[in-house]
Scaffold this active site. Structure first.
Site, short mmCIF file in Angstrom:
data_model
loop_
_atom_site.label_atom_id
_atom_site.label_comp_id
_atom_site.label_asym_id
_atom_site.label_seq_id
_atom_site.Cartn_x
_atom_site.Cartn_y
_atom_site.Cartn_z
N TYR A 130 0.87 -1.17 0.00
CA TYR A 130 0.00 0.00 0.00
C TYR A 130 0.91 1.22 0.00
CZ TYR A 130 -4.30 -2.54 1.21
OH TYR A 130 -5.39 -3.37 1.20
N ARG A 165 -16.57 0.42 7.05
CA ARG A 165 -16.99 -0.87 7.58
C ARG A 165 -17.58 -0.66 8.97
NH1 ARG A 165 -11.24 -3.52 5.79
NH2 ARG A 165 -11.62 -3.53 3.53
N LYS A 255 -2.72 -4.85 -8.35
CA LYS A 255 -3.88 -5.55 -7.76
C LYS A 255 -5.07 -4.60 -7.62
CE LYS A 255 -5.13 -8.36 -3.71
NZ LYS A 255 -6.32 -7.62 -3.25
N HIS A 279 -11.38 -6.83 -4.13
CA HIS A 279 -10.93 -6.85 -2.74
C HIS A 279 -11.84 -7.72 -1.88
CE1 HIS A 279 -7.75 -4.46 -0.59
NE2 HIS A 279 -8.31 -5.03 0.45
N ARG A 282 -14.80 -6.10 -0.10
CA ARG A 282 -14.50 -5.42 1.16
C ARG A 282 -14.24 -3.92 0.99
NH1 ARG A 282 -12.57 -7.87 5.43
NH2 ARG A 282 -10.73 -6.54 5.61
#
Length: 382
Positions: A130, A165, A255, A279, A282
């Site tokens: 990341y 989330r 990705k 992902h 997510r």
């Protein structure tokens, strides 16, 4: 004892073993979890159109990726907090992958650092990145991964901001953990996790933290205000990835691709591979499922890029469908974390074998002796 026969049995065993906050961090999606459900529905909607009298034995699942031959078209996906489902869970998972003969990809947000994993496993690993808001710190981490033998760098580009989330908020599952009567009771009712995972970290000298972060940014899971905040790159764009390509001497994989035009841009900047991924449902709720867009992406790039895929895989037949749709190999996330939570390396290895055996059955039933025979003609047209 490792006692599960499939993904759903392993999921239930892991749910019983892990505190709710950790289990739901792995298991759930984001928003209203439409994408999480959609991933599953799209696998179920894909239908295999088997050939007969063309299979037989021996069958082979061997695949070559970036010049290395592996025993199966599977990869252990980079997953945050694997070290919280089992003590040193990343090492356990990496050892299982090495034993099964497939790649393991270490994650930026891991509890165990890339150097410790590489030393413990003794075989080359991949590394997922990341990009942080301070690019020089990201570059330092890239160099550390290279020094520790990583030759494939996976850059995640589908998380420009943190997803919402709500269940993490309710469960107090963040770094640092936020205590409430609910999660204190949750940990207390999972004594094997409290002693076998958290207790072992304490006995080894400290609470878990993000081991790949620079020291001044590392906060353990209970600390407050003792470390500087680490943020994702606010202006993540193709130029950021170009700069990585310029400096990285190994294989570069991007990705989080879900569009053919983005796959072509990845090819243009010199990427060696892409991972078609939402992902695991997510990140962006409402995003397409990888299996929906994989054929168009594979057609667009042809054999000029290594095309990998993930998100929502639960059965060997799911793997078969992704391979038939154009993927060269498939990354496994939740399934391997459930296995690791149950029995460490042995549980992860059992899950790999289960899925490999299921893939073998799908190949045999569809008349395929090798992966090269798995193609789009084996999927019924919608």
């Amino acid at each position: 004892m490792v006692d599960f026969l499939n993904y759903n049995e392993a999921r239930e065993l892991a749910k019983a073993k892990l505190p709710r906050g950790i289990f739901e961090f792995i298991d759930r999606g984001t928003g209203d979890e439409f994408s999480l459900r959609h991933n599953r529905r799209q696998f179920e909607a894909a239908r295999i159109l088997p050939r007969v009298l063309t299979g037989g034995s021996p069958r082979s699942q061997k695949v070559e990726i970036f010049g290395e031959t592996y025993s199966a078209p599977l990869l252990a996906a980079p997953t945050a907090f694997a070290g919280l489902v089992w003590f040193k869970g990343e090492i356990e998972l990496a050892r299982a992958a090495a034993a099964y003969g497939i790649p393991f990809c270490a994650a930026t947000e891991a509890i165990t650092g890339v150097g410790e994993i590489a030393t413990a496993v003794g075989t080359p690993i991949w590394f997922q990145l990341y990009l942080w808001d301070r690019e020089e710190l990201s570059q330092d981490l890239i160099e550390k991964a290279w020094t520790n033998g990583a030759r494939t760098l996976v850059v995640s580009v589908d998380t420009p901001v943190l997803p919402k989330r709500e269940y993490n908020v309710r469960n107090g599952f963040d770094i640092p953990f936020r205590f409430s009567p609910r999660n204190v009771f949750d940990v207390a009712t999972h004594p094997r996790w409290a002693v076998g995972v958290l207790g072992r970290y304490l006995a080894a000298g400290g609470l878990p933290n993000f081991a790949n972060y620079p020291p001044e940014y590392r906060a353990n899971i209970l600390s407050r205000g003792s470390a500087r905040s680490m943020s994702l790159a606010p202006d993540l764009d193709w130029d950021c990835v170009r700069r990585i390509r310029t400096n990285w001497k190994g294989n570069l994989v991007i990705k989080g691709i879900l569009r053919a035009d983005d796959a072509l841009l990845a090819l243009q900047i010199g990427a060696d591979g892409i991972i078609v991924s939402n992902h695991g449902g997510r990140n962006l709720d409402g995003a397409v499922a990888p299996i929906e867009v994989l054929p168009d992406i594979a057609d667009a790039v042809g054999d000029r890029l290594t095309v990998l895929a993930d998100s929502g895989v639960q059965r060997g037949s799911d793997i078969f469908k992704l391979l038939a749709s154009g993927a060269k190999a498939v990354l496994l996330g939740r399934s391997l974390l459930y296995g690791t939570a149950i029995a460490g390396s042995a549980g992860a290895l059992r899950m790999m074998r289960n899925l490999g055996e299921e893939l073998d059955v799908a190949m045999a039933m569809s008349g395929c002796k090798s992966l090269k025979q798995i193609d789009r003609s084996l999927l019924a047209k919608a």
